[in-house]
Design a protein around this motif. Structure first.
Motif, PDB file in Angstrom:
ATOM      1  N   CYS A  24      -7.203  30.873   8.112  1.00 23.38           N
ATOM      2  CA  CYS A  24      -6.529  30.289   6.949  1.00 23.38           C
ATOM      3  C   CYS A  24      -6.687  28.766   6.911  1.00 23.38           C
ATOM      4  CB  CYS A  24      -5.049  30.668   6.953  1.00 23.38           C
ATOM      5  SG  CYS A  24      -4.739  32.421   6.661  1.00 23.38           S
ATOM      6  N   TYR A  25      -7.723  28.242   7.568  1.00 22.02           N
ATOM      7  CA  TYR A  25      -8.010  26.806   7.581  1.00 22.02           C
ATOM      8  C   TYR A  25      -6.817  25.984   8.068  1.00 22.02           C
ATOM      9  CZ  TYR A  25     -12.597  27.156   5.320  1.00 22.02           C
ATOM     10  OH  TYR A  25     -13.929  27.418   5.044  1.00 22.02           O
ATOM     11  N   ASP A 128     -16.680  32.382   8.177  1.00 23.52           N
ATOM     12  CA  ASP A 128     -16.201  31.605   7.038  1.00 23.52           C
ATOM     13  C   ASP A 128     -16.090  32.487   5.793  1.00 23.52           C
ATOM     14  OD1 ASP A 128     -16.054  29.365   8.618  1.00 23.52           O
ATOM     15  OD2 ASP A 128     -18.014  28.605   8.043  1.00 23.52           O
ATOM     16  N   GLU A 129     -16.983  33.456   5.676  1.00 23.10           N
ATOM     17  CA  GLU A 129     -16.853  34.436   4.591  1.00 23.10           C
ATOM     18  C   GLU A 129     -15.565  35.233   4.770  1.00 23.10           C
ATOM     19  OE1 GLU A 129     -20.415  36.775   4.751  1.00 23.10           O
ATOM     20  OE2 GLU A 129     -21.489  35.432   3.380  1.00 23.10           O
ATOM     21  N   HIS A 132     -12.605  33.030   3.664  1.00 27.47           N
ATOM     22  CA  HIS A 132     -12.446  32.930   2.204  1.00 27.47           C
ATOM     23  C   HIS A 132     -11.884  34.229   1.620  1.00 27.47           C
ATOM     24  CE1 HIS A 132     -14.908  29.173   0.954  1.00 27.47           C
ATOM     25  NE2 HIS A 132     -14.247  28.971   2.086  1.00 27.47           N
ATOM     26  N   GLU A 136      -8.324  34.403  -0.380  1.00 25.23           N
ATOM     27  CA  GLU A 136      -8.260  34.960  -1.733  1.00 25.23           C
ATOM     28  C   GLU A 136      -7.241  36.093  -1.799  1.00 25.23           C
ATOM     29  OE1 GLU A 136     -12.345  35.948  -2.329  1.00 25.23           O
ATOM     30  OE2 GLU A 136     -12.817  34.031  -3.321  1.00 25.23           O
ATOM     31  N   LEU A 142      -8.987  27.996  -2.189  1.00 29.64           N
ATOM     32  CA  LEU A 142     -10.055  27.795  -1.228  1.00 29.64           C
ATOM     33  C   LEU A 142     -10.301  26.303  -1.033  1.00 29.64           C
ATOM     34  CD1 LEU A 142     -12.636  30.506  -2.400  1.00 29.64           C
ATOM     35  CD2 LEU A 142     -10.955  30.671  -0.553  1.00 29.64           C
ATOM     36  N   LYS A 346     -20.513  24.238   1.422  1.00 32.96           N
ATOM     37  CA  LYS A 346     -19.811  25.294   0.682  1.00 32.96           C
ATOM     38  C   LYS A 346     -18.481  25.657   1.340  1.00 32.96           C
ATOM     39  CE  LYS A 346     -20.266  30.167  -0.679  1.00 32.96           C
ATOM     40  NZ  LYS A 346     -21.168  31.351  -0.692  1.00 32.96           N
ATOM     41  N   TYR A 347     -18.485  25.754   2.669  1.00 34.06           N
ATOM     42  CA  TYR A 347     -17.292  26.200   3.391  1.00 34.06           C
ATOM     43  C   TYR A 347     -16.478  25.042   3.971  1.00 34.06           C
ATOM     44  CZ  TYR A 347     -19.263  30.856   2.945  1.00 34.06           C
ATOM     45  OH  TYR A 347     -19.751  32.032   2.434  1.00 34.06           O
TER      46      TYR A 347
END
Length: 380
Positions: A24-25, A128-129, A132, A136, A142, A346-347
């Motif tokens: 969750c970053y 990382d996928e 995300h 979501e 994001l 992107k990530y």
């Protein structure tokens, strides 16, 4: 329940909590809304349920590379049937390297031995996928595309090609073809937000550690001043043979020849090192950790979350050009770099690059290539 069982359960609980928060970053509040259990009643108090495969802490199996399966039993509720927690553990612990004993001529676990060596898996940061997808499912924004950090790193294997501290054959070291540091510091300062690190050998200079340069000598003293004045940091470039210096000049580490191993990371985590920058394959560029982001290492033998932060090394110069590795032309090398850099952007990950001072010579394309990468990072 025995004391040993309680300790194991506690370590796994701590590990799962860390993985969920990392996915969750770093948002611990969001991670608290996720249950890691097969009990669907947990959805009464959570928004997302991840179903375990029951191997975490019990046995090591291959990660699930198939598309993540989800169910939505009711509005705002998600069941993730793929064990993305176990997948994360598998890669950030490098558990694969504890049971696959294949090694190359330098005793390294190479990309060609890994489950990542097929079907371009190294080019896609699967974790990382997963992150995300989880964010979501939780309905949280994001991260904005960009770079969390940029690390421009350099290993000083040689200060000079023709001059050693004990036996000077050149009067002016600045004219030596390997003494490319003035150009390097100029290039790196063109990326103002970059953290620049030079990894310095603290070895006896035997075998593959040869040559040793004198850290107390005039040549290195002048170089050290130049690097520090440019804003760079110094890190430890440990021995090819796995030896760590008794008095490290830094808590930042990278192994010579990228000879990192689970055993060495155990030693680093027990010592005072805080950050390791070895985590890339020598024979193929990409995401050995399957993420663009820094992550704390989990010891796969003890299942313990350690304090050692692993930084994914995305691209190394010789990986691209060496005929034993990818053997790419300059054009193909730049295209590969662009693809990987775009994935990091992107990530919102950490871009970590490695170029040696000895690579910027007229007989290679690396001076031109590195200049193009610097321009790319400046948005030009």
């Amino acid at each position: 329940m025995s004391m040993e069982s309680k300790n194991t359960k506690r370590k796994i609980t701590e590990m799962v909590e860390y993985i969920l928060t990392w996915l969750c970053y770093g948002d611990a509040q969001a991670a608290s809304r996720v249950a890691y259990t097969a009990d669907v009643q947990a959805l009464d108090s959570h928004d997302v349920l991840i179903v375990p495969n029951n191997h975490l802490g019990n046995s090591i199996i291959m990660p699930d590379f198939s598309p993540v399966k989800t169910e939505h039993p009711s509005e705002g509720k998600t069941i993730i049937l793929t064990d993305i927690v176990y997948n994360t553990f598998f890669f950030i612990s490098r558990a694969e390297e504890t049971f696959n004993m294949e090694r190359d001529e330098h005793n390294r676990f190479a990309a060609r031995f890994s489950v990542l060596g097929n079907n371009h898996r190294l080019l896609t940061p699967m974790l990382d996928e997963h992150a995300h997808l989880l964010m979501e499912a939780l309905g949280i924004p994001l991260p904005t595309p960009g770079f969390q950090h940029i690390f421009l790193t350099h290993d000083i294997d040689f200060i000079a090609r023709y001059r050693q501290q004990m036996k000077a054959s050149w009067k002016d070291i600045q004219k030596d073809p390997f003494y490319t540091f003035p150009w390097m510091t100029e290039q790196d300062t063109l990326v103002p937000d970059a953290q620049v690190i030079y990894f310095v050998k603290q070895t006896r200079g035997k075998g593959y550690d040869y040559p040793q340069y004198n850290l107390s000598g005039k040549d290195f003293g002048q170089l050290k001043k130049r690097l520090l004045d440019s804003g760079a940091q110094l890190g430890v470039h440990s021995s090819y043979y796995g030896d760590l210096p008794k008095n490290p000049l830094s808590t930042l580490h990278r192994a010579h020849y990228l000879c990192g191993s689970v055993r060495q990371w155990q030693k680093l985590s027990k010592a005072d090192y805080t950050d390791d920058f070895t985590m890339g394959f020598a024979d193929a560029a990409g995401f050995r950790l399957q993420t663009t982001r820094a992550v704390r290492w989990i010891n796969p033998f003890t299942m313990r979350l350690t304090r050692l932060t692993m930084h994914p090394l995305i691209i190394m110069d010789t990986t691209l050009s060496n005929e034993k590795y990818m053997n790419l032309s300059e054009e193909d090398a730049f295209n590969m770099c662009q693809r990987l850099i775009n994935s990091v952007r992107k990530y919102r990950g950490d871009l970590c690059l490695l170029w040696h001072n000895s690579s910027f010579t007229p007989d290679t394309y690396h001076k031109t290539l590195y200049g193009k990468i610097i321009q790319l990072l400046n948005g030009k």
